[in-house]
Design a protein around this motif. Structure first.
Motif, PDB file in Angstrom:
ATOM      1  N   PRO A  16       0.812  -1.231   0.000  1.00  0.00           N
ATOM      2  CA  PRO A  16       0.000   0.000   0.000  1.00  0.00           C
ATOM      3  C   PRO A  16       0.843   1.279   0.000  1.00  0.00           C
ATOM      4  CG  PRO A  16      -0.823  -1.567   1.612  1.00  0.00           C
ATOM      5  CD  PRO A  16       0.491  -2.086   1.155  1.00  0.00           C
ATOM      6  N   THR A  17       2.007   1.255   0.609  1.00  0.00           N
ATOM      7  CA  THR A  17       2.793   2.478   0.764  1.00  0.00           C
ATOM      8  C   THR A  17       3.775   2.715  -0.381  1.00  0.00           C
ATOM      9  OG1 THR A  17       4.366   1.258   2.144  1.00  0.00           O
ATOM     10  CG2 THR A  17       2.623   2.468   3.276  1.00  0.00           C
ATOM     11  N   ASN A  18       4.312   1.646  -0.956  1.00  0.00           N
ATOM     12  CA  ASN A  18       5.384   1.797  -1.945  1.00  0.00           C
ATOM     13  C   ASN A  18       4.922   1.695  -3.390  1.00  0.00           C
ATOM     14  OD1 ASN A  18       7.038   1.961   0.258  1.00  0.00           O
ATOM     15  ND2 ASN A  18       7.883  -0.094   0.065  1.00  0.00           N
ATOM     16  N   ARG A  19       3.670   1.296  -3.619  1.00  0.00           N
ATOM     17  CA  ARG A  19       3.182   1.129  -4.991  1.00  0.00           C
ATOM     18  C   ARG A  19       1.804   1.779  -5.122  1.00  0.00           C
ATOM     19  NH1 ARG A  19       6.192  -2.310  -2.756  1.00  0.00           N
ATOM     20  NH2 ARG A  19       7.772  -3.580  -3.844  1.00  0.00           N
ATOM     21  N   PRO A  20       1.765   3.114  -5.061  1.00  0.00           N
ATOM     22  CA  PRO A  20       0.466   3.811  -4.975  1.00  0.00           C
ATOM     23  C   PRO A  20      -0.452   3.595  -6.169  1.00  0.00           C
ATOM     24  CG  PRO A  20       2.253   5.364  -5.393  1.00  0.00           C
ATOM     25  CD  PRO A  20       2.894   4.053  -5.045  1.00  0.00           C
ATOM     26  N   HIS A  21       0.087   3.584  -7.390  1.00  0.00           N
ATOM     27  CA  HIS A  21      -0.769   3.397  -8.555  1.00  0.00           C
ATOM     28  C   HIS A  21      -1.347   1.984  -8.578  1.00  0.00           C
ATOM     29  CE1 HIS A  21       1.901   6.758  -9.899  1.00  0.00           C
ATOM     30  NE2 HIS A  21       0.744   7.227 -10.304  1.00  0.00           N
ATOM     31  N   PHE A  22      -0.487   1.001  -8.345  1.00  0.00           N
ATOM     32  CA  PHE A  22      -0.976  -0.380  -8.283  1.00  0.00           C
ATOM     33  C   PHE A  22      -2.012  -0.534  -7.183  1.00  0.00           C
ATOM     34  CE2 PHE A  22      -0.724  -4.228  -5.702  1.00  0.00           C
ATOM     35  CZ  PHE A  22      -1.237  -5.159  -6.595  1.00  0.00           C
ATOM     36  N   TRP A  23      -1.702  -0.045  -6.004  1.00  0.00           N
ATOM     37  CA  TRP A  23      -2.572  -0.294  -4.857  1.00  0.00           C
ATOM     38  C   TRP A  23      -3.939   0.359  -5.026  1.00  0.00           C
ATOM     39  CZ3 TRP A  23      -2.626  -4.028  -1.668  1.00  0.00           C
ATOM     40  CH2 TRP A  23      -3.431  -3.979  -0.523  1.00  0.00           C
ATOM     41  N   SER A  24      -3.963   1.548  -5.603  1.00  0.00           N
ATOM     42  CA  SER A  24      -5.241   2.213  -5.853  1.00  0.00           C
ATOM     43  C   SER A  24      -6.110   1.371  -6.786  1.00  0.00           C
ATOM     44  CB  SER A  24      -4.996   3.595  -6.469  1.00  0.00           C
ATOM     45  OG  SER A  24      -6.220   4.199  -6.834  1.00  0.00           O
ATOM     46  N   SER A  25      -5.508   0.848  -7.860  1.00  0.00           N
ATOM     47  CA  SER A  25      -6.257   0.005  -8.792  1.00  0.00           C
ATOM     48  C   SER A  25      -6.684  -1.299  -8.129  1.00  0.00           C
ATOM     49  CB  SER A  25      -5.400  -0.298 -10.026  1.00  0.00           C
ATOM     50  OG  SER A  25      -5.093   0.874 -10.734  1.00  0.00           O
ATOM     51  N   PHE A  26      -5.790  -1.884  -7.368  1.00  0.00           N
ATOM     52  CA  PHE A  26      -6.059  -3.169  -6.717  1.00  0.00           C
ATOM     53  C   PHE A  26      -7.238  -3.048  -5.757  1.00  0.00           C
ATOM     54  CE2 PHE A  26      -5.317  -6.410  -3.453  1.00  0.00           C
ATOM     55  CZ  PHE A  26      -5.025  -7.532  -4.215  1.00  0.00           C
ATOM     56  N   VAL A  27      -7.220  -2.046  -4.903  1.00  0.00           N
ATOM     57  CA  VAL A  27      -8.276  -1.891  -3.900  1.00  0.00           C
ATOM     58  C   VAL A  27      -9.618  -1.610  -4.561  1.00  0.00           C
ATOM     59  CG1 VAL A  27      -9.104  -0.462  -1.982  1.00  0.00           C
ATOM     60  CG2 VAL A  27      -6.706  -1.172  -2.066  1.00  0.00           C
ATOM     61  N   SER A  28      -9.639  -0.665  -5.495  1.00  0.00           N
ATOM     62  CA  SER A  28     -10.914  -0.309  -6.120  1.00  0.00           C
ATOM     63  C   SER A  28     -11.495  -1.486  -6.908  1.00  0.00           C
ATOM     64  CB  SER A  28     -10.736   0.907  -7.033  1.00  0.00           C
ATOM     65  OG  SER A  28      -9.847   0.625  -8.099  1.00  0.00           O
ATOM     66  N   THR A  29     -10.637  -2.224  -7.584  1.00  0.00           N
ATOM     67  CA  THR A  29     -11.109  -3.341  -8.406  1.00  0.00           C
ATOM     68  C   THR A  29     -11.616  -4.488  -7.554  1.00  0.00           C
ATOM     69  OG1 THR A  29      -9.559  -2.768 -10.176  1.00  0.00           O
ATOM     70  CG2 THR A  29     -10.436  -5.007 -10.165  1.00  0.00           C
TER      71      THR A  29
END
Length: 247
Positions: A16-29
């Motif tokens: 969650p802290t080091n990969r903001p673009h990935f994590w945003s997509s992962f959580v929303s999806t």
């Protein structure tokens, strides 16, 4: 229902802290799709099916075969990647999956030592393609960045699903395995879990690096929906003669 993003964040707090673009997509999806492997009925079905020990033994073989098939696909994919760092990560993933195929057969032998002869177990171990770090890299036509991004997103989703399946499998195998084999068996499945987390992490790295190549949100949404539909078919017990697969 289990929150998959919460579970992954607890086991891999760097994501969650080091990969903001990935994590945003992962959580929303994952919150939008709510796939079957994050829902209570999925775990309940697995535990119910596990009372059939023959089914459970077959499931370990199915997992071995899927790891072996995945290994071959990853090996071929690595030969189509131009970026040398990314190519080596996918190549190592293929080697890991090759080893995992043998792990599942070892788990079968530890949980069900009388299920087959020594020769039969030896043949089952041959399911693995046996890739090693010393093997020469495969060669193939270069894949496009957008195709690679799509492949990596599918890999990320698949690794999360596999991790959840292993988490469901662990307590069942702990109960049914002969007492003298449990420690070794649990060590194997825990090593598998750590490898799956490492694969989730490195694919997250690549998705983060490639987030401008394509619409990560849309690709991840489409692929997770497809994975969910496939999974529902695989575990659909309404079809006559169909045994659910948790692989």
């Amino acid at each position: 229902m289990v929150s998959v993003p919460k579970m992954i964040a607890e086991r891999a707090p760097h994501l969650p802290t080091n990969r903001p673009h990935f994590w945003s997509s992962f959580v929303s999806t994952w919150n939008e799709v709510e796939p079957p492997y994050g829902q209570a009925w999925y775990g309940d079905l697995f535990r119910t099916m596990s009372y059939d020990l023959e089914w459970l033994a077959r499931l370990l073989i199915v997992n071995a075969k899927k790891e072996a098939d995945g290994s071959r696909q990853l090996w071929a994919l690595s030969g189509r990647i131009d970026n040398p760092v990314w190519r080596e990560k996918v190549r190592q993933h293929a080697i890991d999956e090759s080893r995992h195929a043998k792990f599942y057969i070892a788990m079968l032998e530890l949980a069900f030592p009388d299920a087959a002869s020594g020769e039969q177990f030896r043949k089952l171990r041959a399911i693995s393609p046996g890739y090693k770090s010393s093997d020469p890299s495969p060669a193939g036509s270069s894949t496009s960045d957008i195709s690679l991004l799509d492949e990596i997103i599918q890999m990320n989703i698949g690794e999360v699903r596999t991790l959840i399946n292993q988490m469901l499998m662990r307590p069942v195998l702990d109960v049914i395995a002969p007492a003298e084999n449990r420690r070794k068996l649990l060590a194997l499945i825990d090593e598998l879990g750590e490898d799956e987390l490492a694969h989730v992490s490195y694919t997250a790295d690549l998705i983060e690096e490639m987030h401008q190549v394509g619409d990560v949100d849309q690709i991840m949404l489409d692929r997770l929906q497809e994975f969910s539909e496939i999974t529902c078919k695989e575990v659909g017990v309404s079809e006559a003669g169909h045994s659910p697969e948790f692989a």
